[in-house]
Design a protein around this motif. Sequence first.
Motif, PDB file in Angstrom:
ATOM      1  N   UNK A 192       0.610  -1.319   0.118  1.00 61.54           N
ATOM      2  CA  UNK A 192       0.084  -0.087  -0.155  1.00 61.54           C
ATOM      3  C   UNK A 192       0.796   1.146   0.052  1.00 61.54           C
ATOM      4  N   UNK A 193       2.237   0.948  -0.295  1.00 62.93           N
ATOM      5  CA  UNK A 193       2.975   2.331  -0.393  1.00 62.93           C
ATOM      6  C   UNK A 193       2.929   3.111  -1.641  1.00 62.93           C
ATOM      7  N   UNK A 194       2.931   2.357  -2.590  1.00 60.83           N
ATOM      8  CA  UNK A 194       2.703   2.834  -3.998  1.00 60.83           C
ATOM      9  C   UNK A 194       1.361   2.526  -4.545  1.00 60.83           C
ATOM     10  N   UNK A 195       0.855   3.530  -5.481  1.00 63.36           N
ATOM     11  CA  UNK A 195      -0.506   3.410  -5.870  1.00 63.36           C
ATOM     12  C   UNK A 195      -0.821   2.299  -6.896  1.00 63.36           C
ATOM     13  N   UNK A 196      -2.036   1.581  -6.948  1.00 69.32           N
ATOM     14  CA  UNK A 196      -2.322   0.607  -7.822  1.00 69.32           C
ATOM     15  C   UNK A 196      -2.496   1.132  -9.010  1.00 69.32           C
ATOM     16  N   UNK A 197      -2.234   0.238 -10.121  1.00 69.88           N
ATOM     17  CA  UNK A 197      -2.383   0.292 -11.490  1.00 69.88           C
ATOM     18  C   UNK A 197      -3.778   0.250 -12.081  1.00 69.88           C
ATOM     19  N   UNK A 198      -3.964   0.599 -13.134  1.00 67.58           N
ATOM     20  CA  UNK A 198      -5.214   0.498 -13.876  1.00 67.58           C
ATOM     21  C   UNK A 198      -4.986  -0.130 -15.169  1.00 67.58           C
ATOM     22  N   UNK A 199      -5.983  -0.889 -15.456  1.00 64.37           N
ATOM     23  CA  UNK A 199      -5.996  -1.706 -16.627  1.00 64.37           C
ATOM     24  C   UNK A 199      -6.017  -0.653 -17.921  1.00 64.37           C
ATOM     25  N   UNK A 200      -5.122  -1.079 -19.003  1.00 64.31           N
ATOM     26  CA  UNK A 200      -5.199  -0.125 -20.268  1.00 64.31           C
ATOM     27  C   UNK A 200      -5.725  -1.113 -21.371  1.00 64.31           C
ATOM     28  N   UNK A 201      -5.669  -2.485 -21.099  1.00 64.59           N
ATOM     29  CA  UNK A 201      -5.701  -3.460 -22.321  1.00 64.59           C
ATOM     30  C   UNK A 201      -5.869  -4.624 -21.293  1.00 64.59           C
ATOM     31  N   UNK A 202      -5.715  -5.953 -22.191  1.00 65.19           N
ATOM     32  CA  UNK A 202      -6.037  -7.218 -21.730  1.00 65.19           C
ATOM     33  C   UNK A 202      -4.522  -7.569 -20.702  1.00 65.19           C
ATOM     34  N   UNK A 203      -3.515  -7.029 -21.161  1.00 70.34           N
ATOM     35  CA  UNK A 203      -2.156  -7.539 -20.681  1.00 70.34           C
ATOM     36  C   UNK A 203      -1.305  -6.329 -20.301  1.00 70.34           C
ATOM     37  N   UNK A 204      -1.839  -4.994 -20.274  1.00 69.47           N
ATOM     38  CA  UNK A 204      -1.257  -3.842 -20.160  1.00 69.47           C
ATOM     39  C   UNK A 204      -1.950  -2.997 -18.791  1.00 69.47           C
ATOM     40  N   UNK A 205      -0.875  -2.564 -17.976  1.00 63.20           N
ATOM     41  CA  UNK A 205      -1.148  -1.771 -16.695  1.00 63.20           C
ATOM     42  C   UNK A 205      -0.630  -0.200 -16.903  1.00 63.20           C
ATOM     43  N   UNK A 206      -1.039   0.585 -16.248  1.00 62.35           N
ATOM     44  CA  UNK A 206      -0.586   2.114 -16.189  1.00 62.35           C
ATOM     45  C   UNK A 206      -0.806   2.665 -15.006  1.00 62.35           C
ATOM     46  N   UNK A 207      -0.340   4.049 -14.533  1.00 61.76           N
ATOM     47  CA  UNK A 207      -0.276   4.337 -13.495  1.00 61.76           C
ATOM     48  C   UNK A 207      -0.943   5.738 -13.574  1.00 61.76           C
ATOM     49  N   UNK A 208      -1.917   6.302 -12.787  1.00 59.98           N
ATOM     50  CA  UNK A 208      -2.599   7.734 -12.794  1.00 59.98           C
ATOM     51  C   UNK A 208      -1.267   8.747 -12.652  1.00 59.98           C
ATOM     52  N   UNK A 209      -0.986   9.786 -13.634  1.00 63.60           N
ATOM     53  CA  UNK A 209      -0.245  10.833 -13.188  1.00 63.60           C
ATOM     54  C   UNK A 209      -0.261  11.343 -11.823  1.00 63.60           C
ATOM     55  N   UNK A 210      -1.798  11.613 -11.459  1.00 64.54           N
ATOM     56  CA  UNK A 210      -1.926  12.354 -10.273  1.00 64.54           C
ATOM     57  C   UNK A 210      -1.640  11.490  -9.158  1.00 64.54           C
ATOM     58  N   UNK A 211      -1.621  10.338  -9.065  1.00 57.37           N
ATOM     59  CA  UNK A 211      -1.137   9.321  -8.063  1.00 57.37           C
ATOM     60  C   UNK A 211       0.271   9.430  -7.872  1.00 57.37           C
ATOM     61  N   UNK A 212       0.922   9.315  -8.966  1.00 60.38           N
ATOM     62  CA  UNK A 212       2.423   9.459  -9.039  1.00 60.38           C
ATOM     63  C   UNK A 212       2.986  10.778  -8.451  1.00 60.38           C
ATOM     64  N   UNK A 213       2.436  12.037  -9.047  1.00 57.05           N
ATOM     65  CA  UNK A 213       2.558  13.150  -8.437  1.00 57.05           C
ATOM     66  C   UNK A 213       2.543  13.312  -7.042  1.00 57.05           C
ATOM     67  N   UNK A 214       1.344  12.735  -6.544  1.00 54.23           N
ATOM     68  CA  UNK A 214       0.985  12.843  -5.014  1.00 54.23           C
ATOM     69  C   UNK A 214       2.178  12.041  -4.008  1.00 54.23           C
ATOM     70  N   UNK A 215       2.505  11.020  -4.818  1.00 51.87           N
ATOM     71  CA  UNK A 215       3.636  10.330  -4.340  1.00 51.87           C
ATOM     72  C   UNK A 215       4.862  10.634  -4.035  1.00 51.87           C
ATOM     73  N   UNK A 216       5.247  11.602  -5.085  1.00 53.46           N
ATOM     74  CA  UNK A 216       6.302  12.323  -5.202  1.00 53.46           C
ATOM     75  C   UNK A 216       6.425  13.363  -4.249  1.00 53.46           C
ATOM     76  N   UNK A 217       5.480  14.495  -3.965  1.00 53.91           N
ATOM     77  CA  UNK A 217       5.207  15.467  -3.516  1.00 53.91           C
ATOM     78  C   UNK A 217       4.925  15.154  -1.716  1.00 53.91           C
ATOM     79  N   UNK A 218       4.597  13.763  -1.656  1.00 53.15           N
ATOM     80  CA  UNK A 218       4.649  13.525  -0.182  1.00 53.15           C
ATOM     81  C   UNK A 218       5.943  12.800   0.338  1.00 53.15           C
ATOM     82  N   UNK A 219       6.726  12.696  -0.587  1.00 53.50           N
ATOM     83  CA  UNK A 219       8.225  12.434  -0.376  1.00 53.50           C
ATOM     84  C   UNK A 219       8.271  10.901   0.063  1.00 53.50           C
ATOM     85  N   UNK A 220       7.515  10.076  -0.228  1.00 51.47           N
ATOM     86  CA  UNK A 220       7.576   8.637  -0.455  1.00 51.47           C
ATOM     87  C   UNK A 220       8.675   8.274  -1.445  1.00 51.47           C
ATOM     88  N   UNK A 221       8.552   8.784  -2.459  1.00 52.24           N
ATOM     89  CA  UNK A 221       9.625   8.575  -3.778  1.00 52.24           C
ATOM     90  C   UNK A 221      11.035   9.006  -3.479  1.00 52.24           C
TER      91      UNK A 221
END
Length: 78
Positions: free
Chosen positions: A49-78
Motif C-alpha cells: 500500500x506504499x505505492x498506488x495501484x495500477x489501472x488496466x489499459x488493455x488485456x495485458x497492459x497496466x498503467x499508473x495515474x499521473x496524479x497518483x505518482x505526482x502525489x507520491x513524489x510530493x508526499x516524499x515517499x518516492x
Amino acid sequence: MNANDNTPSGQTPPTTPPTLPATGLMRLSRVLELIPISRSSFYAGQAKGIYPPSVAIGPRARAYRVEDIRALIEKGVA
C-alpha cells in the motif's frame, strides 16, 4: 567542443530530469525513471500500500495515474 553546445567532444550532454504531464497515464518504466527503485521493489511497495495501484489499459497492459505518482513524489515517499 562543438560550436553548438558546451559539451566536450566525445561526451554525451547531460540529460534533463524527467517531467510529469499534467494528467494522464504512465507505464511503469516511465514511473521508475522518476522513482529510482527496482521494478520488484515497486511491486512489493504496491502490495504493502506504499505505492498506488495500477489501472488496466488493455488485456495485458497496466498503467499508473499521473496524479497518483505526482502525489507520491510530493508526499516524499518516492
